[in-house]
Design a protein around this motif. Structure first.
Motif, PDB file in Angstrom:
ATOM      1  N   MET A  34      51.065  34.193  52.039  1.00 33.69           N
ATOM      2  CA  MET A  34      50.162  35.283  52.331  1.00 33.69           C
ATOM      3  C   MET A  34      49.330  35.567  51.075  1.00 33.69           C
ATOM      4  N   SER A  35      48.108  35.984  51.291  1.00 35.73           N
ATOM      5  CA  SER A  35      47.226  36.307  50.178  1.00 35.73           C
ATOM      6  C   SER A  35      46.343  37.487  50.554  1.00 35.73           C
ATOM      7  N   ASN A  36      45.683  38.025  49.551  1.00 38.80           N
ATOM      8  CA  ASN A  36      44.740  39.113  49.759  1.00 38.80           C
ATOM      9  C   ASN A  36      43.338  38.578  49.588  1.00 38.80           C
ATOM     10  N   THR A  37      42.371  39.262  50.161  1.00 37.88           N
ATOM     11  CA  THR A  37      40.979  38.865  50.000  1.00 37.88           C
ATOM     12  C   THR A  37      40.312  39.828  49.034  1.00 37.88           C
ATOM     13  N   TYR A  38      39.599  39.258  48.073  1.00 32.02           N
ATOM     14  CA  TYR A  38      38.858  40.038  47.091  1.00 32.02           C
ATOM     15  C   TYR A  38      37.386  39.746  47.304  1.00 32.02           C
ATOM     16  N   ILE A  39      36.542  40.769  47.273  1.00 30.53           N
ATOM     17  CA  ILE A  39      35.101  40.601  47.453  1.00 30.53           C
ATOM     18  C   ILE A  39      34.420  40.921  46.133  1.00 30.53           C
ATOM     19  N   THR A  40      33.633  39.964  45.648  1.00 29.38           N
ATOM     20  CA  THR A  40      33.030  40.105  44.323  1.00 29.38           C
ATOM     21  C   THR A  40      31.913  41.137  44.303  1.00 29.38           C
ATOM     22  N   GLY A  99      27.505  40.422  39.167  1.00 31.40           N
ATOM     23  CA  GLY A  99      27.781  39.888  37.841  1.00 31.40           C
ATOM     24  C   GLY A  99      29.214  39.468  37.606  1.00 31.40           C
ATOM     25  N   GLU A 100      30.012  39.355  38.644  1.00 29.68           N
ATOM     26  CA  GLU A 100      31.430  39.053  38.480  1.00 29.68           C
ATOM     27  C   GLU A 100      31.686  37.556  38.399  1.00 29.68           C
ATOM     28  N   THR A 101      32.624  37.193  37.571  1.00 31.29           N
ATOM     29  CA  THR A 101      33.079  35.816  37.432  1.00 31.29           C
ATOM     30  C   THR A 101      34.489  35.719  38.001  1.00 31.29           C
ATOM     31  N   VAL A 102      35.000  34.498  38.104  1.00 30.51           N
ATOM     32  CA  VAL A 102      36.346  34.313  38.643  1.00 30.51           C
ATOM     33  C   VAL A 102      37.373  35.015  37.757  1.00 30.51           C
ATOM     34  N   ASP A 103      37.238  34.875  36.448  1.00 31.28           N
ATOM     35  CA  ASP A 103      38.226  35.505  35.575  1.00 31.28           C
ATOM     36  C   ASP A 103      38.146  37.033  35.619  1.00 31.28           C
ATOM     37  N   LEU A 104      36.958  37.597  35.773  1.00 31.80           N
ATOM     38  CA  LEU A 104      36.851  39.058  35.916  1.00 31.80           C
ATOM     39  C   LEU A 104      37.443  39.529  37.231  1.00 31.80           C
ATOM     40  N   ALA A 105      37.271  38.745  38.285  1.00 37.74           N
ATOM     41  CA  ALA A 105      37.871  39.092  39.575  1.00 37.74           C
ATOM     42  C   ALA A 105      39.392  39.050  39.478  1.00 37.74           C
ATOM     43  N   CYS A 106      39.921  38.059  38.766  1.00 36.02           N
ATOM     44  CA  CYS A 106      41.373  37.968  38.565  1.00 36.02           C
ATOM     45  C   CYS A 106      41.878  39.146  37.748  1.00 36.02           C
ATOM     46  N   LEU A 107      41.142  39.516  36.714  1.00 35.75           N
ATOM     47  CA  LEU A 107      41.532  40.655  35.888  1.00 35.75           C
ATOM     48  C   LEU A 107      41.536  41.938  36.707  1.00 35.75           C
ATOM     49  N   HIS A 135      41.932  42.175  40.010  1.00 31.28           N
ATOM     50  CA  HIS A 135      42.928  42.124  41.082  1.00 31.28           C
ATOM     51  C   HIS A 135      44.364  42.091  40.553  1.00 31.28           C
ATOM     52  N   TYR A 136      44.624  41.216  39.579  1.00 29.40           N
ATOM     53  CA  TYR A 136      45.984  41.015  39.077  1.00 29.40           C
ATOM     54  C   TYR A 136      46.291  41.810  37.801  1.00 29.40           C
ATOM     55  N   GLY A 137      45.246  42.230  37.090  1.00 36.27           N
ATOM     56  CA  GLY A 137      45.459  42.903  35.822  1.00 36.27           C
ATOM     57  C   GLY A 137      45.634  41.948  34.667  1.00 36.27           C
ATOM     58  N   ARG A 138      45.425  40.668  34.901  1.00 37.01           N
ATOM     59  CA  ARG A 138      45.537  39.632  33.870  1.00 37.01           C
ATOM     60  C   ARG A 138      44.808  38.387  34.328  1.00 37.01           C
ATOM     61  N   THR A 139      44.568  37.489  33.396  1.00 36.12           N
ATOM     62  CA  THR A 139      43.938  36.220  33.749  1.00 36.12           C
ATOM     63  C   THR A 139      44.848  35.037  33.467  1.00 36.12           C
ATOM     64  N   GLU A 140      45.821  35.239  32.605  1.00 37.09           N
ATOM     65  CA  GLU A 140      46.701  34.143  32.216  1.00 37.09           C
ATOM     66  C   GLU A 140      47.489  33.619  33.407  1.00 37.09           C
ATOM     67  N   ILE A 168      49.400  35.028  46.166  1.00 33.18           N
ATOM     68  CA  ILE A 168      50.475  35.776  45.522  1.00 33.18           C
ATOM     69  C   ILE A 168      51.024  34.899  44.408  1.00 33.18           C
ATOM     70  N   VAL A 169      51.019  35.422  43.204  1.00 29.37           N
ATOM     71  CA  VAL A 169      51.549  34.692  42.051  1.00 29.37           C
ATOM     72  C   VAL A 169      52.710  35.484  41.471  1.00 29.37           C
ATOM     73  N   SER A 170      53.632  34.760  40.885  1.00 23.50           N
ATOM     74  CA  SER A 170      54.797  35.432  40.315  1.00 23.50           C
ATOM     75  C   SER A 170      54.386  36.253  39.104  1.00 23.50           C
ATOM     76  N   SER A 171      55.016  37.368  38.969  1.00 27.42           N
ATOM     77  CA  SER A 171      54.749  38.251  37.842  1.00 27.42           C
ATOM     78  C   SER A 171      55.644  37.838  36.689  1.00 27.42           C
ATOM     79  N   THR A 172      55.056  37.239  35.684  1.00 27.58           N
ATOM     80  CA  THR A 172      55.828  36.811  34.532  1.00 27.58           C
ATOM     81  C   THR A 172      55.505  37.700  33.351  1.00 27.58           C
ATOM     82  N   THR A 173      56.507  38.007  32.619  1.00 25.46           N
ATOM     83  CA  THR A 173      56.312  38.804  31.422  1.00 25.46           C
ATOM     84  C   THR A 173      56.045  37.856  30.261  1.00 25.46           C
TER      85      THR A 173
END
Length: 70
Positions: free
Chosen positions: A1-7, A10-18, A20-25, A55-60
């Protein structure tokens, strides 16, 4: 399952990840794998581009402490 994000403007893939997920790594690669053709849209994505956010695993990620005197 996944979520849909709408840009937004001026948004880039890494900004969209930041946003949505709060991180890019370790998530940008997963998003690009889940969305074939997304990278070919260019660095700045068109407004309103729908991105499937898997859905990606939350790693510390904590830096490893190094001691010079051990």
């Amino acid at each position: 399952m996944s979520n849909t994000y709408i840009t937004r403007q001026g948004e880039t893939v890494d900004l969209a990840c930041l946003a949505h997920y709060g991180r890019t790594e370790k998530v940008v690669e997963a998003v690009l794998d889940a969305n074939p053709g997304l990278a070919s849209m260019g660095a700045v994505l068109p407004i309103g581009t729908k991105i499937d956010m898997p859905i990606v695993s939350s790693t510390t990620t904590q830096p490893r402490l190094v001691s010079l005197w051990d």
